[in-house]
Design a protein around this motif. Structure first.
Motif, PDB file in Angstrom:
ATOM      1  N   GLY A  30       9.413  94.604  29.244  1.00 49.78           N
ATOM      2  CA  GLY A  30      10.210  94.103  28.126  1.00 49.78           C
ATOM      3  C   GLY A  30       9.823  94.757  26.815  1.00 49.78           C
ATOM      4  N   VAL A  65      13.845  89.543  26.804  1.00 51.39           N
ATOM      5  CA  VAL A  65      13.163  88.581  27.665  1.00 51.39           C
ATOM      6  C   VAL A  65      13.398  89.042  29.098  1.00 51.39           C
ATOM      7  CG1 VAL A  65      13.044  86.174  28.398  1.00 51.39           C
ATOM      8  CG2 VAL A  65      13.502  86.724  25.990  1.00 51.39           C
ATOM      9  N   ASP A  70       6.522  91.465  31.308  1.00 50.70           N
ATOM     10  CA  ASP A  70       6.307  91.439  29.855  1.00 50.70           C
ATOM     11  C   ASP A  70       6.059  92.843  29.309  1.00 50.70           C
ATOM     12  OD1 ASP A  70       3.814  91.506  31.147  1.00 50.70           O
ATOM     13  OD2 ASP A  70       2.835  90.222  29.676  1.00 50.70           O
ATOM     14  N   ASP A  87      14.569  79.956  17.812  1.00 45.48           N
ATOM     15  CA  ASP A  87      13.409  80.842  17.692  1.00 45.48           C
ATOM     16  C   ASP A  87      12.416  80.308  16.659  1.00 45.48           C
ATOM     17  OD1 ASP A  87      15.219  82.342  19.239  1.00 45.48           O
ATOM     18  OD2 ASP A  87      14.674  84.224  18.280  1.00 45.48           O
ATOM     19  N   THR A  90      11.032  83.758  21.163  1.00 40.03           N
ATOM     20  CA  THR A  90      12.397  84.270  21.259  1.00 40.03           C
ATOM     21  C   THR A  90      13.138  83.445  22.299  1.00 40.03           C
ATOM     22  OG1 THR A  90      11.740  86.498  20.641  1.00 40.03           O
ATOM     23  CG2 THR A  90      13.801  86.281  21.877  1.00 40.03           C
ATOM     24  N   SER A 109      10.763  83.705  25.528  1.00 37.95           N
ATOM     25  CA  SER A 109       9.848  84.833  25.691  1.00 37.95           C
ATOM     26  C   SER A 109       8.456  84.383  26.123  1.00 37.95           C
ATOM     27  CB  SER A 109       9.753  85.634  24.391  1.00 37.95           C
ATOM     28  OG  SER A 109       9.287  84.804  23.337  1.00 37.95           O
ATOM     29  N   ARG A 164      15.116  91.836  20.644  1.00 36.48           N
ATOM     30  CA  ARG A 164      14.127  91.163  21.482  1.00 36.48           C
ATOM     31  C   ARG A 164      14.637  91.164  22.916  1.00 36.48           C
ATOM     32  NH1 ARG A 164      12.119  91.990  17.394  1.00 36.48           N
ATOM     33  NH2 ARG A 164      11.196  93.475  18.783  1.00 36.48           N
TER      34      ARG A 164
END
Length: 184
Positions: free
Chosen positions: A57, A75, A54, A161, A167, A107, A73
């Motif tokens: 990301g 993931v 995370d 979303d 996401t 996400s 975005r």
């Protein structure tokens, strides 16, 4: 060190958010990520990192915005997470076209109330699964079987979303299997 895959949402789809994979690899390598490899022009990249997925990301998102002016975005999944998701496919017996068989990555795990509302929305549409498709949400990912194609399915008309509050980025089954291979 952990092997990961970064899944960039909406990259190189149509004319928006265009990025060359060489540029993506350069941005990611510039963050200190090792063994960066991309797949086609798809916005998917395998890499090795010490930090949690995370955090990586978020760093990739920031670097893409700062360096390439792309608000994207990202993931991130480990190889083990990809293998588990592919191995748990509830549609493996019926999905006979990998282009119409999708694996969606979230996400985060959506709130149970949002998932229930999403399921209610699907039920209210009373769509024939042979046309509108089938879906299964499993914690932080989902499976779709869209026998008439994703764009003709019910799920092609849903803002995932917004409905789930996370996401969501989808990959066809061929790409999902390639990502497993790349992340090994």
């Amino acid at each position: 060190m952990t092997r990961y895959v970064a899944l960039l949402k909406g990259i190189n789809v149509g004319k928006a958010k265009r990025v060359a994979m060489a540029d993506l690899r350069a941005v990611m390598s510039g963050l200190g990520l090792a063994d960066v490899a991309t797949h086609l022009q798809s916005g998917n990249a395998a890499f090795t990192a010490e930090d949690p997925g995370d955090a990586v990301g978020r760093a990739i998102e920031k670097a893409l915005l700062d360096e390439l002016k792309l608000d994207v975005r990202v993931v991130v999944r480990t190889h083990a997470q990809l293998v588990a998701a592919v191995g748990s496919d509830p549609y493996s017996d019926i999905a006979d076209d990998p282009a119409k068989h999708l694996l969606g990555f979230f996400s985060a795990i959506p709130d149970a109330g949002r998932v229930a509302a999403f399921e209610d929305l699907v039920k209210a549409k009373h769509v024939d699964p042979a046309v509108g498709g089938l879906h299964h949400i499993d914690r932080d990912h989902c499976y779709l079987w869209c026998p008439q194609g994703a764009l003709k399915s019910l799920f092609g008309t849903v803002d995932w979303d917004r409905k789930l509050g996370v996401t969501v980025t989808m990959r066809n089954w061929t790409t999902a299997l390639k990502l497993v291979e790349m992340s090994a």
